[in-house]
Each structure stands twice: as C-alpha cells, then as structure tokens.
Design a protein around this motif. Sequence first.
Motif, mmCIF file in Angstrom:
data_model
loop_
_atom_site.group_PDB
_atom_site.id
_atom_site.type_symbol
_atom_site.label_atom_id
_atom_site.label_comp_id
_atom_site.label_asym_id
_atom_site.label_seq_id
_atom_site.Cartn_x
_atom_site.Cartn_y
_atom_site.Cartn_z
ATOM 1 N N VAL A 1 0.833 -1.205 0.000
ATOM 2 C CA VAL A 1 0.000 0.000 0.000
ATOM 3 C C VAL A 1 0.867 1.253 0.000
ATOM 4 O O VAL A 1 0.656 2.177 -0.798
ATOM 5 C CB VAL A 1 -0.941 0.002 1.226
ATOM 6 C CG1 VAL A 1 -1.697 1.316 1.323
ATOM 7 C CG2 VAL A 1 -1.913 -1.162 1.149
ATOM 8 N N MET A 2 1.851 1.298 0.886
ATOM 9 C CA MET A 2 2.713 2.466 0.981
ATOM 10 C C MET A 2 3.525 2.663 -0.301
ATOM 11 O O MET A 2 3.759 3.789 -0.742
ATOM 12 C CB MET A 2 3.653 2.312 2.181
ATOM 13 C CG MET A 2 2.952 2.190 3.518
ATOM 14 S SD MET A 2 2.266 3.736 4.098
ATOM 15 C CE MET A 2 3.751 4.576 4.618
ATOM 16 N N ALA A 3 3.929 1.560 -0.906
ATOM 17 C CA ALA A 3 4.732 1.658 -2.117
ATOM 18 C C ALA A 3 3.957 2.316 -3.255
ATOM 19 O O ALA A 3 4.518 3.089 -4.041
ATOM 20 C CB ALA A 3 5.206 0.262 -2.536
ATOM 21 N N PHE B 1 9.853 3.910 -12.302
ATOM 22 C CA PHE B 1 9.192 3.995 -11.003
ATOM 23 C C PHE B 1 8.588 2.648 -10.601
ATOM 24 O O PHE B 1 8.687 2.212 -9.460
ATOM 25 C CB PHE B 1 8.116 5.073 -11.063
ATOM 26 C CG PHE B 1 7.144 5.048 -9.922
ATOM 27 C CD1 PHE B 1 7.507 5.494 -8.666
ATOM 28 C CD2 PHE B 1 5.851 4.575 -10.096
ATOM 29 C CE1 PHE B 1 6.612 5.470 -7.612
ATOM 30 C CE2 PHE B 1 4.947 4.544 -9.056
ATOM 31 C CZ PHE B 1 5.333 5.000 -7.811
ATOM 32 N N LEU B 2 7.956 1.978 -11.555
ATOM 33 C CA LEU B 2 7.263 0.729 -11.248
ATOM 34 C C LEU B 2 8.213 -0.456 -11.115
ATOM 35 O O LEU B 2 8.026 -1.321 -10.258
ATOM 36 C CB LEU B 2 6.217 0.436 -12.328
ATOM 37 C CG LEU B 2 5.024 1.390 -12.399
ATOM 38 C CD1 LEU B 2 4.162 1.068 -13.612
ATOM 39 C CD2 LEU B 2 4.194 1.338 -11.130
ATOM 40 N N ILE C 1 11.222 4.604 -0.493
ATOM 41 C CA ILE C 1 11.871 5.623 -1.322
ATOM 42 C C ILE C 1 13.268 5.168 -1.720
ATOM 43 O O ILE C 1 13.692 5.323 -2.873
ATOM 44 C CB ILE C 1 11.923 6.962 -0.559
ATOM 45 C CG1 ILE C 1 10.513 7.547 -0.431
ATOM 46 C CG2 ILE C 1 12.848 7.951 -1.264
ATOM 47 C CD1 ILE C 1 10.443 8.753 0.476
ATOM 48 N N ALA C 2 13.998 4.609 -0.762
ATOM 49 C CA ALA C 2 15.353 4.139 -1.064
ATOM 50 C C ALA C 2 15.339 2.961 -2.019
ATOM 51 O O ALA C 2 16.305 2.750 -2.774
ATOM 52 C CB ALA C 2 16.064 3.751 0.233
ATOM 53 N N SER C 3 14.246 2.178 -2.007
ATOM 54 C CA SER C 3 14.192 0.960 -2.816
ATOM 55 C C SER C 3 13.591 1.171 -4.199
ATOM 56 O O SER C 3 13.670 0.274 -5.041
ATOM 57 C CB SER C 3 13.362 -0.108 -2.089
ATOM 58 O OG SER C 3 13.829 -0.314 -0.778
ATOM 59 N N MET C 4 12.970 2.324 -4.428
ATOM 60 C CA MET C 4 12.271 2.536 -5.687
ATOM 61 C C MET C 4 13.187 2.361 -6.889
ATOM 62 O O MET C 4 12.812 1.783 -7.897
ATOM 63 C CB MET C 4 11.636 3.929 -5.725
ATOM 64 C CG MET C 4 10.357 4.047 -4.931
ATOM 65 S SD MET C 4 9.464 5.579 -5.296
ATOM 66 C CE MET C 4 10.679 6.810 -4.840
ATOM 67 N N GLN C 5 14.411 2.876 -6.787
ATOM 68 C CA GLN C 5 15.312 2.783 -7.927
ATOM 69 C C GLN C 5 15.866 1.373 -8.100
ATOM 70 O O GLN C 5 16.267 0.984 -9.191
ATOM 71 C CB GLN C 5 16.478 3.765 -7.767
ATOM 72 C CG GLN C 5 17.339 3.877 -9.018
ATOM 73 C CD GLN C 5 18.255 5.064 -8.985
ATOM 74 O OE1 GLN C 5 18.493 5.627 -7.929
ATOM 75 N NE2 GLN C 5 18.783 5.450 -10.127
ATOM 76 N N THR C 6 15.868 0.595 -7.042
ATOM 77 C CA THR C 6 16.436 -0.746 -7.111
ATOM 78 C C THR C 6 15.484 -1.726 -7.769
ATOM 79 O O THR C 6 15.793 -2.324 -8.801
ATOM 80 C CB THR C 6 16.788 -1.243 -5.693
ATOM 81 O OG1 THR C 6 17.558 -0.247 -5.030
ATOM 82 C CG2 THR C 6 17.560 -2.537 -5.765
ATOM 83 N N VAL C 7 14.329 -1.928 -7.183
ATOM 84 C CA VAL C 7 13.383 -2.920 -7.693
ATOM 85 C C VAL C 7 12.052 -2.316 -8.104
ATOM 86 O O VAL C 7 11.200 -3.018 -8.649
ATOM 87 C CB VAL C 7 13.143 -4.027 -6.644
ATOM 88 C CG1 VAL C 7 14.392 -4.843 -6.438
ATOM 89 C CG2 VAL C 7 12.686 -3.429 -5.320
ATOM 90 N N VAL D 1 6.538 -1.920 -7.604
ATOM 91 C CA VAL D 1 5.799 -3.165 -7.797
ATOM 92 C C VAL D 1 6.469 -4.317 -7.052
ATOM 93 O O VAL D 1 5.809 -5.192 -6.501
ATOM 94 C CB VAL D 1 5.677 -3.488 -9.297
ATOM 95 C CG1 VAL D 1 5.090 -4.869 -9.520
ATOM 96 C CG2 VAL D 1 4.800 -2.447 -9.996
ATOM 97 N N LEU D 2 7.801 -4.315 -7.004
ATOM 98 C CA LEU D 2 8.531 -5.429 -6.416
ATOM 99 C C LEU D 2 9.105 -5.124 -5.030
ATOM 100 O O LEU D 2 9.688 -6.005 -4.408
ATOM 101 C CB LEU D 2 9.673 -5.849 -7.349
ATOM 102 C CG LEU D 2 9.258 -6.253 -8.771
ATOM 103 C CD1 LEU D 2 10.484 -6.543 -9.621
ATOM 104 C CD2 LEU D 2 8.335 -7.442 -8.754
ATOM 105 N N VAL D 3 8.949 -3.868 -4.562
ATOM 106 C CA VAL D 3 9.574 -3.508 -3.297
ATOM 107 C C VAL D 3 8.995 -4.307 -2.140
ATOM 108 O O VAL D 3 9.697 -4.648 -1.182
ATOM 109 C CB VAL D 3 9.440 -1.990 -3.031
ATOM 110 C CG1 VAL D 3 7.993 -1.604 -2.769
ATOM 111 C CG2 VAL D 3 10.312 -1.569 -1.852
ATOM 112 N N VAL D 4 7.693 -4.646 -2.210
ATOM 113 C CA VAL D 4 7.093 -5.414 -1.117
ATOM 114 C C VAL D 4 7.730 -6.792 -1.016
ATOM 115 O O VAL D 4 7.812 -7.369 0.082
ATOM 116 C CB VAL D 4 5.568 -5.515 -1.323
ATOM 117 C CG1 VAL D 4 5.211 -6.358 -2.529
ATOM 118 C CG2 VAL D 4 4.890 -6.072 -0.075
#
Length: 298
Positions: free
Chosen positions: A46-48, A122-123, A189-195, A198-201
């Motif tokens: 949800v937060m992502a 972003f996604l 926010i830190a993970s958005m550029q990594t995965v 959609v995949l951060v969770v």
Amino acid sequence: MWEKLLEPLSYGFMQNALVIGILIGILCPIVGTYLIVQRMSLLGDVMAHSVLPGLAIAFYLRVNILIGAFVSGIISAFLIAWIRTQTRVKVDAAMALIFSSFFALGVMLITLLRNKLDLDSFLFGDILGATVEDVWRTAIITAIVLALIKLFYRVLLYYTFDPLGAQAIGLPTGFIYLGLMSAITLTIIASMQTVGVVLVVAMLIGPGITAYLLVKQLHHMMLLGAGIGAISSIVGLYISYYSNTPSGPAIVLVSFSLFILALMFSPSQGILTRPEIGSRSNKTLQSLRAIIKNSLRI
C-alpha cells in the motif's frame, strides 16, 4: 571462476548497483520484519503505491520528488489509521481502499499535469542506472533508519507484540506508529530505484519470512533477513548481468528461491524435515505392516 566474479566489478554502473543492492537488501528485511510480526505485510505494498501522487506533484512543482513521495506515503498511513479507528471498516479493507485510490490519483495527476515522469523506472526500478549520488542518498537513508531502529528497539518490540499493553503503560503509540510508517516510507523511497514499487514489497517481506522459518527471536530474524536480502541482491545482479535480464525481478526471484528452500528444508518448520514428518511416516509404515500381516493371516 574468479574472472566471472570480477568482470562485472570492472564497470562503474555495476559497482554502484551492487552497493545499493546490498544496502537495500539489508534495510528492507529489517524494516519489513515489523510488518510481518504485526501481520500487516500488505501495508508495504500500500505504501509503495501511495507515493505516486506525491511524486507527480513534486515533479510538477520542480522540487525533490523524494520529498513528495515521503509526504504522500505518510498521508496514506494516517488515512489508514484514521479509517481503522473511526469506523467499523477492517484494516485490510482500509488498506485496499487507500492503495487503489492513491495509485489512481497518481496516474490521474500525471495525466493532468502532463508530467514526463518515467513510470517504467518507477514501477520496475533501474538499479543499473544508479549514480554515485544515488548511492550516497541510499546509504544516508539506510544509516538513519537503522540507527533509529537500534535506538528505539525495545519500544518498537513492545509496541509490535502488545500495542494495547504499550498504550496502557503510557507509551506514545501514536508517535510510535508515525515513526514506523516514516521508516517504511523512507525504505520504499530508497528501494524505488532498485526494484521499483511493484517489487519492493517482495524485498520488504521475502527475506524476512525466510528468516522467520529458520529462527525464532526477532533480532535474529532481522539479522538473518538482512543477510538473505544482501545475498539475494548480489546473486540477482550477477544473474541479470550474465543472462541479460531485468535486475529487479532477478533479485526478487532469488529471494523467493531462498524462501522455497527454507520452506522445504527448515530444521523446525520445513515441509520435508519437520519432526512430525518422521513420526507420520513411521505410523504409515506400521499401518502398512499391520495390513499386510492381517491379509496373510486371512
């Protein structure tokens, strides 16, 4: 063998990607552990997705998009808490409502404001495009969040396992909730550029539940989850480099593979190794022997 391991390190973009991947692999499981224990794993998803309106507005106003993402994430967390406490609506329904509404609002704002925001990045993330500035930003966020978790570990531990008891003894549960949501938002926010969102969770939850199958205490779960997350990032990046596949999904699939291994072979909870499996198989053999003996007597 060594040439295969060292070849990617000769490129600057792979060096940046590995550093960010390790940092995110450590940060996400430690923060996600609190969501797992509180049975609110969906909150990470949800937060992502709730940061999208903030990204769109910040991009339009030409301010740092991370500030917009943080504000949007905190607002969504407040709305979920408000709906949960002021109505009879259950928390899962409130999260589903905020998730879909904020994501729809973000898409609408991008269209109305005619933003040229890169939705694919972003996604789904773009860790191979990370710069030195991105590395430093991720390192600073990781250091801040981990330092605060270390400082308030006992308070968070009490709140996580007994929120009503924490409120009864006078702990500021509202501020604790706000702090935990802030940590989750900063991690996203830190993970958005990594995965990507959609995949951060998957990185928030995957390494944590893998560790949950292997250890019992919360701090052990955090440490082991951080190790699993870092290994997943490193192995996933090497797989994506040599197979020419997207890095974010590769990292997540490595994490999922490690979960499957733990699910099968965990000493205490593994499907194939748990103690009751042996007793069940012995009972089955005894039943078969009894059936054979009875049939021979007949």
